[in-house]
Design a protein around this motif. Structure first.
Motif, PDB file in Angstrom:
ATOM      1  N   UNK A  15      -4.914  12.639  -1.677  1.00 10.73           N
ATOM      2  CA  UNK A  15      -5.656  11.944  -1.034  1.00 10.73           C
ATOM      3  C   UNK A  15      -5.832  10.545  -1.703  1.00 10.73           C
ATOM      4  N   UNK A  16      -5.729   9.358  -0.878  1.00  7.57           N
ATOM      5  CA  UNK A  16      -6.133   8.048  -1.665  1.00  7.57           C
ATOM      6  C   UNK A  16      -7.496   7.550  -0.825  1.00  7.57           C
ATOM      7  N   UNK A  17      -8.362   6.898  -1.753  1.00  4.78           N
ATOM      8  CA  UNK A  17      -9.382   6.301  -1.406  1.00  4.78           C
ATOM      9  C   UNK A  17      -9.604   4.974  -1.735  1.00  4.78           C
ATOM     10  N   UNK A  18      -9.399   3.940  -1.028  1.00  4.19           N
ATOM     11  CA  UNK A  18      -9.505   2.548  -1.308  1.00  4.19           C
ATOM     12  C   UNK A  18     -11.107   2.080  -0.948  1.00  4.19           C
ATOM     13  N   UNK A  25     -26.822 -10.554   0.797  1.00  3.12           N
ATOM     14  CA  UNK A  25     -26.488  -9.465   1.503  1.00  3.12           C
ATOM     15  C   UNK A  25     -24.853  -9.033   1.041  1.00  3.12           C
ATOM     16  N   UNK A  26     -24.757  -7.811   0.701  1.00  2.00           N
ATOM     17  CA  UNK A  26     -23.428  -7.160   0.501  1.00  2.00           C
ATOM     18  C   UNK A  26     -23.126  -6.290   1.361  1.00  2.00           C
ATOM     19  N   UNK A  27     -21.944  -5.780   1.269  1.00  2.00           N
ATOM     20  CA  UNK A  27     -21.346  -4.649   1.887  1.00  2.00           C
ATOM     21  C   UNK A  27     -20.645  -3.684   1.083  1.00  2.00           C
ATOM     22  N   UNK A  28     -20.655  -2.160   1.217  1.00  2.00           N
ATOM     23  CA  UNK A  28     -19.837  -1.294   0.327  1.00  2.00           C
ATOM     24  C   UNK A  28     -19.059  -0.474   1.229  1.00  2.00           C
ATOM     25  N   UNK A  29     -17.562  -0.346   1.266  1.00  2.00           N
ATOM     26  CA  UNK A  29     -16.659   0.369   1.908  1.00  2.00           C
ATOM     27  C   UNK A  29     -15.765   1.448   1.211  1.00  2.00           C
ATOM     28  N   UNK A  30     -15.475   2.578   2.015  1.00  2.00           N
ATOM     29  CA  UNK A  30     -14.476   3.451   1.520  1.00  2.00           C
ATOM     30  C   UNK A  30     -13.602   3.689   2.659  1.00  2.00           C
ATOM     31  N   UNK A  31     -12.268   3.975   2.326  1.00  2.00           N
ATOM     32  CA  UNK A  31     -11.537   4.482   3.550  1.00  2.00           C
ATOM     33  C   UNK A  31     -10.595   5.674   2.630  1.00  2.00           C
ATOM     34  N   UNK A  32     -10.682   6.686   3.246  1.00  2.00           N
ATOM     35  CA  UNK A  32      -9.783   7.752   2.684  1.00  2.00           C
ATOM     36  C   UNK A  32      -8.733   8.052   3.609  1.00  2.00           C
ATOM     37  N   UNK A  33      -7.293   8.225   3.121  1.00  2.00           N
ATOM     38  CA  UNK A  33      -6.202   8.531   3.868  1.00  2.00           C
ATOM     39  C   UNK A  33      -5.447   9.441   3.094  1.00  2.00           C
ATOM     40  N   UNK A  34      -4.592  10.282   4.015  1.00  2.00           N
ATOM     41  CA  UNK A  34      -4.102  11.437   3.396  1.00  2.00           C
ATOM     42  C   UNK A  34      -2.409  11.021   3.130  1.00  2.00           C
ATOM     43  N   UNK A  66       0.722  -1.205  -0.117  1.00  2.00           N
ATOM     44  CA  UNK A  66       0.128   0.207   0.074  1.00  2.00           C
ATOM     45  C   UNK A  66       0.935   1.174   0.067  1.00  2.00           C
ATOM     46  N   UNK A  67       0.798   2.276  -0.912  1.00  2.00           N
ATOM     47  CA  UNK A  67       1.470   3.366  -1.095  1.00  2.00           C
ATOM     48  C   UNK A  67       0.796   4.511  -0.919  1.00  2.00           C
ATOM     49  N   UNK A  68       1.384   5.547   0.052  1.00  2.00           N
ATOM     50  CA  UNK A  68       0.943   6.683   0.441  1.00  2.00           C
ATOM     51  C   UNK A  68       0.880   7.607  -0.933  1.00  2.00           C
ATOM     52  N   UNK A  69      -0.329   8.483  -0.959  1.00  2.00           N
ATOM     53  CA  UNK A  69      -0.588   9.407  -2.132  1.00  2.00           C
ATOM     54  C   UNK A  69       0.521  10.256  -2.120  1.00  2.00           C
ATOM     55  N   UNK A  70       0.712  11.125  -3.172  1.00  2.00           N
ATOM     56  CA  UNK A  70       1.506  12.280  -3.347  1.00  2.00           C
ATOM     57  C   UNK A  70       1.283  13.157  -2.176  1.00  2.00           C
ATOM     58  N   UNK A  71       2.072  14.110  -2.034  1.00  2.00           N
ATOM     59  CA  UNK A  71       2.001  15.021  -1.112  1.00  2.00           C
ATOM     60  C   UNK A  71       0.759  16.152  -1.645  1.00  2.00           C
ATOM     61  N   UNK A  72       0.013  16.473  -0.695  1.00  2.00           N
ATOM     62  CA  UNK A  72      -1.086  17.297  -0.877  1.00  2.00           C
ATOM     63  C   UNK A  72      -2.504  16.672  -1.501  1.00  2.00           C
TER      64      UNK A  72
END
Length: 205
Positions: A38-41, A52-61, A30-36
């Motif tokens: 965001x990355x949303x997995x 039954x299903x699920x939907x997920x998002x994770x936002x990281x700086x 997993x790689x961090x996004x560039x400076x400034x």
């Protein structure tokens, strides 16, 4: 039970001794996004393909810190709808909260090819795809495919949400379950995930 002859037995032993599985091992980071940026997995999970299903998002700086994570259950749907819904949810959150530029990652190559207009969209996700395109026009957005091992945090939350009612919103690292914290810290320290697969090599006649 049929007895195995001497010749058959010899051939069986020879096959076992000479058998070599063809393994493929890949390291996924997993790689961090560039400076400034965001990355949303995003991740979609299902107990059965229609149910039954699920939907997920994770936002990281840019430091890999959690900004926001959201998860919700989807009733009586399919895995591809769950993955499309996860992309839509994550994108809508990022644009609404001015978290741009943003890279939206999914382990579904099908969905990435659809939103990039490489493939046509099937009718059952036409609504989600239309909304994804509408939201992506409101800010700088990049879509990218990633192997499942690279979205371990989102994948963990996608399966966790089945044990909860309604939706889950996580606003900080402290609100994550212990197992999820370990995943996030491993990502930040650039610990690789090992992807292992076994495959057959077709022998030529």
């Amino acid at each position: 039970m049929k007895n195995i002859g001497t010749q058959d037995h010899f051939q069986m032993v020879q096959f076992i001794e000479e058998y070599r599985p063809h393994n493929r091992i890949r390291l996924v980071l997993w790689k961090c996004p560039h400076e400034g940026c965001f990355k949303c997995n995003t991740a979609g999970a299902s107990r059965v393909n229609l149910g039954l299903c699920s939907a997920v998002f994770c936002v990281r700086n840019e430091r890999g810190d959690l900004v926001e994570a959201g998860a919700r259950k989807l009733q009586d749907t399919t895995n591809i709808v769950a993955k499309a819904s996860a992309i839509q949810d994550g994108l809508e959150y990022c644009i609404s909260n001015h978290l741009v530029p943003v890279v939206i990652e999914s382990d579904s190559l099908i969905m990435i090819n659809i939103v990039e207009e490489i493939w046509d969209s099937p009718w059952k996700i036409s609504v989600e795809v239309r909304k994804i395109k509408q939201w992506s026009n409101k800010g700088y957005v990049q879509f990218a495919h990633i192997l499942r091992e690279g979205i371990a945090l989102a994948d963990y939350l996608a399966n966790m949400v089945f044990d909860f009612a309604g939706t889950i919103q996580i606003h900080s690292f402290q609100e994550l379950p212990t197992a999820a914290r370990k995943i996030l810290n491993s990502d930040k320290s650039a610990m690789p995930y090992i992807m292992h697969s076994t495959y057959k090599v077709r022998e030529l006649d």
